[in-house]
Design an enzyme around this catalytic site. Structure first.
Site, PDB file in Angstrom:
ATOM      1  N   GLU A 179     -38.664 -22.992 -31.092  1.00 27.44           N
ATOM      2  CA  GLU A 179     -39.200 -23.004 -29.728  1.00 27.44           C
ATOM      3  C   GLU A 179     -40.184 -21.860 -29.537  1.00 27.44           C
ATOM      4  OE1 GLU A 179     -36.809 -24.492 -26.383  1.00 27.44           O
ATOM      5  OE2 GLU A 179     -35.156 -23.510 -27.385  1.00 27.44           O
ATOM      6  N   ASN A 220     -27.570 -18.981 -18.505  1.00 26.49           N
ATOM      7  CA  ASN A 220     -27.744 -17.530 -18.703  1.00 26.49           C
ATOM      8  C   ASN A 220     -29.190 -17.054 -18.621  1.00 26.49           C
ATOM      9  OD1 ASN A 220     -28.297 -18.735 -21.196  1.00 26.49           O
ATOM     10  ND2 ASN A 220     -27.754 -16.881 -22.304  1.00 26.49           N
ATOM     11  N   CYS A 256     -27.509 -15.104 -25.773  1.00 24.67           N
ATOM     12  CA  CYS A 256     -27.214 -15.713 -27.079  1.00 24.67           C
ATOM     13  C   CYS A 256     -27.571 -14.755 -28.205  1.00 24.67           C
ATOM     14  CB  CYS A 256     -27.964 -17.024 -27.218  1.00 24.67           C
ATOM     15  SG  CYS A 256     -29.700 -16.844 -26.827  1.00 24.67           S
ATOM     16  N   GLU A 312     -30.815 -25.133 -29.530  1.00 23.13           N
ATOM     17  CA  GLU A 312     -30.629 -23.677 -29.617  1.00 23.13           C
ATOM     18  C   GLU A 312     -29.228 -23.394 -29.109  1.00 23.13           C
ATOM     19  OE1 GLU A 312     -32.321 -21.513 -31.084  1.00 23.13           O
ATOM     20  OE2 GLU A 312     -34.216 -22.551 -31.344  1.00 23.13           O
TER      21      GLU A 312
HETATM   22  P1  NAD Z   1     -22.970 -25.535 -22.367  1.00 24.86           P
HETATM   23  O1  NAD Z   1     -23.123 -26.089 -23.729  1.00 24.86           O
HETATM   24  O2  NAD Z   1     -21.663 -25.618 -21.704  1.00 24.86           O
HETATM   25  O3  NAD Z   1     -24.002 -26.272 -21.371  1.00 24.86           O
HETATM   26  C1  NAD Z   1     -25.392 -26.304 -21.628  1.00 24.86           C
HETATM   27  C2  NAD Z   1     -25.985 -27.475 -20.861  1.00 24.86           C
HETATM   28  O4  NAD Z   1     -25.510 -28.707 -21.426  1.00 24.86           O
HETATM   29  C3  NAD Z   1     -25.601 -27.531 -19.388  1.00 24.86           C
HETATM   30  O5  NAD Z   1     -26.706 -27.987 -18.637  1.00 24.86           O
HETATM   31  C4  NAD Z   1     -24.474 -28.544 -19.374  1.00 24.86           C
HETATM   32  O6  NAD Z   1     -24.282 -29.174 -18.126  1.00 24.86           O
HETATM   33  C5  NAD Z   1     -24.969 -29.535 -20.409  1.00 24.86           C
HETATM   34  N1  NAD Z   1     -23.922 -30.366 -21.020  1.00 24.86           N
HETATM   35  C6  NAD Z   1     -22.586 -30.160 -21.061  1.00 24.86           C
HETATM   36  N2  NAD Z   1     -21.970 -31.162 -21.738  1.00 24.86           N
HETATM   37  C7  NAD Z   1     -22.956 -32.009 -22.150  1.00 24.86           C
HETATM   38  C8  NAD Z   1     -22.963 -33.206 -22.923  1.00 24.86           C
HETATM   39  N3  NAD Z   1     -21.837 -33.736 -23.414  1.00 24.86           N
HETATM   40  N4  NAD Z   1     -24.159 -33.800 -23.178  1.00 24.86           N
HETATM   41  C9  NAD Z   1     -25.309 -33.267 -22.719  1.00 24.86           C
HETATM   42  N5  NAD Z   1     -25.362 -32.140 -21.975  1.00 24.86           N
HETATM   43  C10 NAD Z   1     -24.200 -31.506 -21.697  1.00 24.86           C
HETATM   44  O7  NAD Z   1     -23.518 -24.025 -22.434  1.00 24.86           O
HETATM   45  P2  NAD Z   1     -23.561 -22.927 -21.256  1.00 24.86           P
HETATM   46  O8  NAD Z   1     -22.174 -22.450 -21.017  1.00 24.86           O
HETATM   47  O9  NAD Z   1     -24.362 -23.428 -20.095  1.00 24.86           O
HETATM   48  O10 NAD Z   1     -24.423 -21.766 -21.945  1.00 24.86           O
HETATM   49  C11 NAD Z   1     -23.893 -20.805 -22.780  1.00 24.86           C
HETATM   50  C12 NAD Z   1     -24.184 -21.150 -24.223  1.00 24.86           C
HETATM   51  O11 NAD Z   1     -25.586 -21.270 -24.417  1.00 24.86           O
HETATM   52  C13 NAD Z   1     -23.748 -20.060 -25.192  1.00 24.86           C
HETATM   53  O12 NAD Z   1     -23.118 -20.638 -26.310  1.00 24.86           O
HETATM   54  C14 NAD Z   1     -25.051 -19.400 -25.622  1.00 24.86           C
HETATM   55  O13 NAD Z   1     -25.025 -18.778 -26.874  1.00 24.86           O
HETATM   56  C15 NAD Z   1     -25.982 -20.557 -25.584  1.00 24.86           C
HETATM   57  N6  NAD Z   1     -27.379 -20.107 -25.465  1.00 24.86           N
HETATM   58  C16 NAD Z   1     -28.175 -20.205 -26.565  1.00 24.86           C
HETATM   59  C17 NAD Z   1     -29.493 -19.779 -26.500  1.00 24.86           C
HETATM   60  C18 NAD Z   1     -30.381 -19.907 -27.687  1.00 24.86           C
HETATM   61  O14 NAD Z   1     -31.590 -19.954 -27.495  1.00 24.86           O
HETATM   62  N7  NAD Z   1     -29.867 -19.956 -28.902  1.00 24.86           N
HETATM   63  C19 NAD Z   1     -30.000 -19.249 -25.314  1.00 24.86           C
HETATM   64  C20 NAD Z   1     -29.157 -19.151 -24.220  1.00 24.86           C
HETATM   65  C21 NAD Z   1     -27.838 -19.604 -24.302  1.00 24.86           C
END
Ligand code: NAD
Length: 482
Positions: free
Chosen positions: A463, A150, A285, A251
């Protein structure tokens, strides 16, 4: 035009069969990039390259590290239009949002170019005569950086820039839906590293599924993991990292409350809610997804907000008339529609939106949706939707509003709209969130200050800005007597 992407390992572009595709969510006929699908072999190669580069990079003059980051920042800022366009084409946020995020990424590199040169240790007097004490901030080693789709350039920037500034080397695993913009960043860093003469392998990027991310987390030579993504994946990352005592920072999600008190300026409240809930298609997020409204202003506020939401022009992210782009993927689109159905079945009233949206382009469009008459315990108010869907909860006064806002598993950002200094200050102190906004949207933060939440939204050190040094360095305390 379709780009063919390659991994970046050890200062080289490493090609492999391009078996994956990323598609434009505004028009799914448009293939943005074809890319390889890495696995354990790529993780091993990238970590080995990063490990090999670490001694030279951590010993290098801070001027060299600063030069690298400065060059990267300059290039990103110079190419903001083109990179912003690629970002919007691949992720679906509008062009001004895509360019805005790109500028943010450039500024982050410039900020950490300065941080690389600043003095971060301390001299202290000892309690013992003749003894002197110094503390040093030292680089840690190889960092594995796992990022979501995102903010596909800003998040890789805010993890890799401090890691490199303080002398660490990195392996980034970007998210599946947005590889092309991540690869564009990697290419810029790769060229800047060659230009300044950085050791090969300081920066590596590998493409692959979540399982490849898990291999990176488990790798014995990865000293620290910074993860941004969903809460469930984050919990598994922390567990695996802690098993082998690697540093870890997470995060994750949010269910960010916005309180509207009855003394609020109505126009301001509507603007704050519209921006916080619907800009970037609600895929932030820090998006406000629970709007907690005092009884005396509730009906006027809901009516005024619904009018603005209904008027939002949804369309192709690159169309200058578009105010809200599509969801990033079919999955995200379906998640929004599923939660709208859940909210309706639990008694919520759809004030505007709620139906399927078909436009001329084949894309993952969602009608921006406002749901009123919800209760704080409904699923729509407890679980992250990550789409353009907001709900309102009616409360009688500030005390009830604060209690509702502080309920729940997440604690990333929280906002209040009020003209009362008393309530604004009380909220700043008592809101259970890492970031608190008064008369501002819950989303939209500066790049030079700490970012992060509490409860299930974040884990580990903060961060960004001056807080980043905590995670990307380790402190050594030196005693001497002469
Ligand atoms: P996701 O958890 O599906 O994936 C995030 C990353 O982790 C991707 O690169 C994915 O390929 C990788 N991943 C998936 N499974 C894994 C595993 N088992 N081990 C290690 N890595 C793995 O999240 P998304 O759909 O890409 O992003 C959306 C989410 O991110 C939402 O929940 C949002 O709130 C959160 N987000 C949080 C922040 C913050 O700073 N708090 C900022 C942006 C997005």
């Amino acid at each position: 035009m379709t780009d063919t992407l390659a991994h970046f390992i050890g200062g080289e572009r490493v090609s492999a069969d391009a078996v994956e595709e990323s598609r434009n969510p505004s028009n799914t006929n448009d293939v943005v990039a074809k890319l390889p699908r890495g696995g354990e072999a790529e993780v091993n190669a990238a970590v080995a390259a990063a490990k090999q580069a670490f001694p030279a990079w951590s010993d290098a003059s801070p001027e060299l590290r600063s030069d690298l980051l400065d060059k990267v920042g300059d290039t990103i800022l110079k190419r903001r239009e083109e990179l912003g366009r690629l970002l919007s084409r691949e992720e679906g946020k509008t062009l001004p949002e895509g360019i805005g995020e790109t500028v943010r990424a450039g500024r982050i590199f410039k900020y950490f170019a300065g941080e690389a040169l600043r003095r971060h240790g301390q001299n202290l007097d000892s309690v013992r005569p003749g003894v002197e004490i110094q503390t040093y901030r030292q680089a840690v080693g190889v960092y594995g950086l796992i990022t979501p789709w995102n903010f596909p350039i800003a998040i890789p920037a805010w993890k890799s820039a401090p890691a490199l500034a303080f002398g660490n080397t990195v392996v980034i695993k970007p998210a599946g839906p947005t590889p092309a913009i991540a690869a564009a960043l990697a290419q810029i860093i790769h060229e800047a590293a060659e230009a300044v003469g950085a050791p090969k392998g300081v920066f590596n990027m590998i493409f692959g599924p979540g399982a490849m991310g898990a291999k990176l987390v488990e790798h014995k030579d990865v000293d620290g993991i910074s993860f941004t993504g969903s809460q469930t994946v984050g919990a598994s990352v922390a567990e695996a990292a802690m098993k082998r005592q690697a540093r870890v920072q997470l995060e994750m999600g949010g269910k960010n409350p916005l309180i509207v008190l009855d003394d609020a300026d109505l126009d301001r409240a509507v603007m704050v809610a519209l921006d916080g809930s619907f800009y970037a298609t609600g895929q932030r997020c820090t998006a406000s997804s629970r709007i907690i409204v005092a009884d005396a202003i509730h009906d006027r506020f809901v009516e005024a907000l619904a009018e603005k939401v209904a008027a939002l022009r949804v369309g192709d992210a690159l169309d200058p008339n578009t105010q809200m782009g599509p969801a990033v993927s079919e999955d995200q689109m379906e998640t929004s529609y599923r939660y709208i159905d859940i909210a309706k079945s639990e008694g919520g009233r759809v004030v505007t939106g709620g139906g399927r949206l078909k436009l001329d382009n084949p894309g993952w469009y969602v009608q921006p949706t406002l749901i009123a008459d919800t209760h704080k315990d409904m699923r729509i108010n407890c679980e992250e939707v990550f789409g353009p869907v907001a709900s309102t909860v009616r409360v009688k006064d500030y005390d009830e509003a604060l209690a509702v806002a502080n309920d729940g598993d997440f604690g990333l950002s929280a906002g209040i709209v009020t003209t009362s200094l008393k309530y604004a200050r009380d909220f700043q102190r008592r809101a259970k969130a890492g970031m608190v906004m008064v008369n501002l949207p819950t989303a939209g933060v500066d790049y030079h200050v700490p970012f992060g939440g509490i409860k299930k939204s974040s884990y580990g050190a903060r961060e960004q800005g001056f807080a980043a040094i905590e995670f990307y360095t380790q402190t050594k305390t030196a005693y001497s007597w002469a």
